[in-house]
Design a protein around this motif. Structure first.
Motif, PDB file in Angstrom:
ATOM      1  N   ALA A  48       5.562   7.786  -3.549  1.00 22.32           N
ATOM      2  CA  ALA A  48       4.569   8.052  -2.495  1.00 22.32           C
ATOM      3  C   ALA A  48       4.500   9.539  -2.171  1.00 22.32           C
ATOM      4  N   LEU A  49       5.627  10.217  -2.208  1.00 25.31           N
ATOM      5  CA  LEU A  49       5.664  11.654  -1.944  1.00 25.31           C
ATOM      6  C   LEU A  49       4.871  12.428  -2.997  1.00 25.31           C
ATOM      7  N   GLY A  50       4.921  11.951  -4.223  1.00 23.98           N
ATOM      8  CA  GLY A  50       4.253  12.648  -5.313  1.00 23.98           C
ATOM      9  C   GLY A  50       2.740  12.481  -5.342  1.00 23.98           C
ATOM     10  N   ILE A  51       2.231  11.384  -4.754  1.00 25.72           N
ATOM     11  CA  ILE A  51       0.786  11.114  -4.843  1.00 25.72           C
ATOM     12  C   ILE A  51      -0.050  12.135  -4.069  1.00 25.72           C
ATOM     13  N   PRO A  52       0.204  12.380  -2.778  1.00 25.45           N
ATOM     14  CA  PRO A  52      -0.559  13.438  -2.087  1.00 25.45           C
ATOM     15  C   PRO A  52      -0.312  14.824  -2.682  1.00 25.45           C
ATOM     16  N   ASN A  53       0.943  15.072  -3.107  1.00 27.36           N
ATOM     17  CA  ASN A  53       1.254  16.369  -3.704  1.00 27.36           C
ATOM     18  C   ASN A  53       0.462  16.607  -4.977  1.00 27.36           C
ATOM     19  N   PRO A 118       1.975   1.832 -12.154  1.00 23.13           N
ATOM     20  CA  PRO A 118       1.535   0.504 -12.593  1.00 23.13           C
ATOM     21  C   PRO A 118       2.654  -0.529 -12.668  1.00 23.13           C
ATOM     22  N   GLY A 119       3.911  -0.052 -12.726  1.00 28.79           N
ATOM     23  CA  GLY A 119       5.033  -0.987 -12.811  1.00 28.79           C
ATOM     24  C   GLY A 119       5.489  -1.514 -11.468  1.00 28.79           C
ATOM     25  N   PHE A 120       4.952  -0.969 -10.368  1.00 31.17           N
ATOM     26  CA  PHE A 120       5.340  -1.428  -9.037  1.00 31.17           C
ATOM     27  C   PHE A 120       4.589  -2.701  -8.669  1.00 31.17           C
ATOM     28  N   SER A 121       5.299  -3.628  -8.050  1.00 29.98           N
ATOM     29  CA  SER A 121       4.662  -4.880  -7.611  1.00 29.98           C
ATOM     30  C   SER A 121       5.410  -5.429  -6.402  1.00 29.98           C
ATOM     31  N   GLY A 122       4.808  -6.415  -5.751  1.00 27.18           N
ATOM     32  CA  GLY A 122       5.449  -7.088  -4.632  1.00 27.18           C
ATOM     33  C   GLY A 122       5.792  -6.155  -3.491  1.00 27.18           C
ATOM     34  N   ALA A 123       7.000  -6.318  -2.939  1.00 29.46           N
ATOM     35  CA  ALA A 123       7.431  -5.532  -1.772  1.00 29.46           C
ATOM     36  C   ALA A 123       7.510  -4.045  -2.094  1.00 29.46           C
ATOM     37  N   LYS A 124       7.884  -3.714  -3.306  1.00 29.50           N
ATOM     38  CA  LYS A 124       7.985  -2.311  -3.703  1.00 29.50           C
ATOM     39  C   LYS A 124       6.617  -1.647  -3.694  1.00 29.50           C
ATOM     40  N   TYR A 125       5.631  -2.353  -4.184  1.00 32.61           N
ATOM     41  CA  TYR A 125       4.249  -1.837  -4.194  1.00 32.61           C
ATOM     42  C   TYR A 125       3.728  -1.686  -2.767  1.00 32.61           C
ATOM     43  N   ASP A 126       3.932  -2.694  -1.946  1.00 31.82           N
ATOM     44  CA  ASP A 126       3.442  -2.656  -0.557  1.00 31.82           C
ATOM     45  C   ASP A 126       4.077  -1.506   0.222  1.00 31.82           C
ATOM     46  N   LEU A 127       5.382  -1.309   0.034  1.00 25.98           N
ATOM     47  CA  LEU A 127       6.083  -0.235   0.730  1.00 25.98           C
ATOM     48  C   LEU A 127       5.551   1.129   0.289  1.00 25.98           C
ATOM     49  N   THR A 128       5.307   1.280  -0.993  1.00 29.39           N
ATOM     50  CA  THR A 128       4.789   2.548  -1.524  1.00 29.39           C
ATOM     51  C   THR A 128       3.424   2.871  -0.944  1.00 29.39           C
TER      52      THR A 128
END
Length: 506
Positions: A48-53, A118-128
């Motif tokens: 998540a830190l890398g996306i806006p950066n 693309p490999g993130f899913s479920g709780a990990k995806y939602d948290l990100t």
């Protein structure tokens, strides 16, 4: 105080501040690792830190780079009031654009996470997704901070921009220590956001008396249009530069296990050196370059370029020699613990040796980059950067089979050298001057001979089993003595400044 002494003083201060800031950065990473390890929350936070950066970091750096020569030109031609009006207009325009991008970022965060993780899913995806939306708010402050950095540096005020790492690092460290037990990764996220805000706020403190804000909004301002025109090649050059990283990692992934990590770890070490020594000097000389260009004083500009090359040669050659001869010791001291074993040390040290060969070419490349930016020519650095990338990729494929991870690192160093050659040719053509007017061949000769003698001394120390730290201290004393005997002008300027400071205190 003349310009050379003023530069020496400012650069020394910035190096010290940058060193302390880098240490705080390592502490920050250690604290994050202590509380979050490499689990789901850490993965979500770093992604998540890398996306806006990814979206805003290069834009912010490009704005700061292209803003300084325009602001300096306005100050010299139309006065400080006109320059401040331009800065205020740019701040207002950026704030409006960032608010618009913030709304889009919050809305499309799920899509961005899907695309980049693309490999993130479920709780990990939602948290990100949630963390990404929170951190997008900080993008506004990053962009404002970029303009404030430009204003301060144009006014030869470097302390504020140099200190921006401290509020960020301190906020993250304290957030982890005191609030993680209650709020988990959200404490780290909010601390990061507060730290980002602090980077802009600390510069507001230093900008008092140097800038006055005006309520103005003019999208048709010719200087704003000029800035946009200048930014485009910088952004293209930055994007092209990212291809190096992609190709290096792609080729490293086909080598023995740990090769990708070896490149990352060795790059972190070289980045530490470049951040302290190269960035500190470049930060100081860039506004000077811009001022000279605004006055059309190109003879002095060539002298500053020549002096900067000598300064970097004096600093980077001994660092390169130490790094080559003590690469294993350096990697072992910094990284060898836990899962990072001897095999990883050897692989990372092998990569570090070849990357360190690029210390000096990288520094000289940055000098010419800033010189062309000061001329408001962003097209030449983009073209030369493209050539360097092509050299890097070509050499990657030629050497990877013979030197493995070392070949990839050597290709990076050779690409820096190719860039320097291109810049020398481009500058000679642009300024219609000789190589002798750009490069102080006599001064460089003295520095190179001194470096050769230093290499012999450190090689003997290494063979005798002298510890790294003792070699650095003894070798450094010997190096300075040889420089003094050879009459190195840069060393005498530094000595004159230091002796004057001590005499004033008596």
């Amino acid at each position: 105080m003349n310009s050379a002494k003023k530069m020496a003083k400012t650069t020394t201060i910035l190096m010290i501040i940058t060193l302390v800031s880098k240490v705080f950065g390592f502490v920050r990473e250690t604290v994050i690792a202590r509380y979050f390890g490499a689990g789901m929350e850490a993965d979500a936070y770093f992604m998540a830190l890398g996306i806006p950066n990814l979206i805003f970091a290069s834009i912010g750096a490009s704005i700061s780079t292209t803003f300084i020569p325009l602001y300096t030109q306005l100050m010299n031609v139309d006065g400080k009031k006109a320059a401040n009006t331009f800065a205020s207009n740019l701040l207002n325009i950026i704030s409006i654009i960032c608010c618009f991008l913030l709304i889009l970022g919050i809305i499309f965060s799920p899509n961005l996470v899907n695309l980049l993780a693309p490999g993130f899913s479920g709780a990990k995806y939602d948290l990100t997704v949630v963390i990404t939306r929170i951190l997008f708010i900080g993008a506004i402050f990053n962009m404002i901070s970029a303009v404030l950095t430009g204003i301060l540096q144009s006014n030869e005020s470097f302390l504020g921009p140099a200190l921006v790492g401290f509020p960020y690092n301190i906020a993250v460290i304290l957030g982890c220590i005191f609030f993680t037990r209650y709020y988990g990764v959200y404490a780290l996220t909010i601390a990061t956001l507060i730290g980002t805000m602090g980077q802009a706020l600390i510069q507001l403190f230093f900008i008092k008396g140097k800038y006055s804000y005006n309520r103005v909004l003019d999208f048709k301002d010719p200087y704003v249009k000029r800035l946009v025109f200048l930014i485009i090649p910088v952004l293209i050059g930055t994007a092209i530069g990212q291809i190096n990283t992609v190709v290096d990692k792609a080729l490293a992934s086909s080598l023995e296990q740990g090769s990708v990590s070896a490149i990352n770890y060795s790059s972190r070490l070289t980045g530490f050196v470049q951040g302290i020594f190269v960035s500190s000097v470049i930060t100081v000389i860039y506004p000077f370059f811009s001022q000279l260009c605004a006055k059309d004083d190109y003879d002095d500009l060539n002298k500053y370029i020549s002096g900067s090359i000598n300064i970097f040669t004096m600093i980077m050659l001994p660092i390169t020699i130490i790094t080559i001869l003590y690469s294993r010791d350096i990697v072992s001291i910094v990284f060898e613990r836990g899962e990072f074993v001897k095999k990883d040390v050897e692989l990372t040290a092998f990569s570090l040796v070849f990357l360190s060969l690029g210390f000096l070419p990288f520094a000289i490349r940055e000098v010419f980059n800033k010189a062309f930016y000061a001329l408001q020519d962003t097209r030449t650095p983009m073209i030369n950067g493209t050539i360097a990338v092509l050299v890097n990729i070509t050499v990657d494929f030629l050497l990877v089979k013979h030197l493995n991870v070392g070949g990839l690192s050597l290709a990076t160093s050779l690409s820096f050298l190719a860039s320097v050659i291109c810049f020398l040719i481009s500058w000679k053509r642009t300024m219609r001057c000789s190589i002798g007017e750009i490069v102080d061949l006599k001064g460089l000769g003295k520095l190179i001979i001194t470096a050769i003698l230093f290499f012999i001394v450190i090689w003997i120390f290494n063979k005798k089993g002298v510890h790294l730290f003792l070699s650095v201290i003894l070798g450094g004393i010997i190096y300075i003595c040889i420089l003094w005997l050879f009459g190195a002008r840069e060393l005498k300027v530094a000595y004159s400044y230091i002796s004057k400071k001590f005499s004033n205190r008596k």
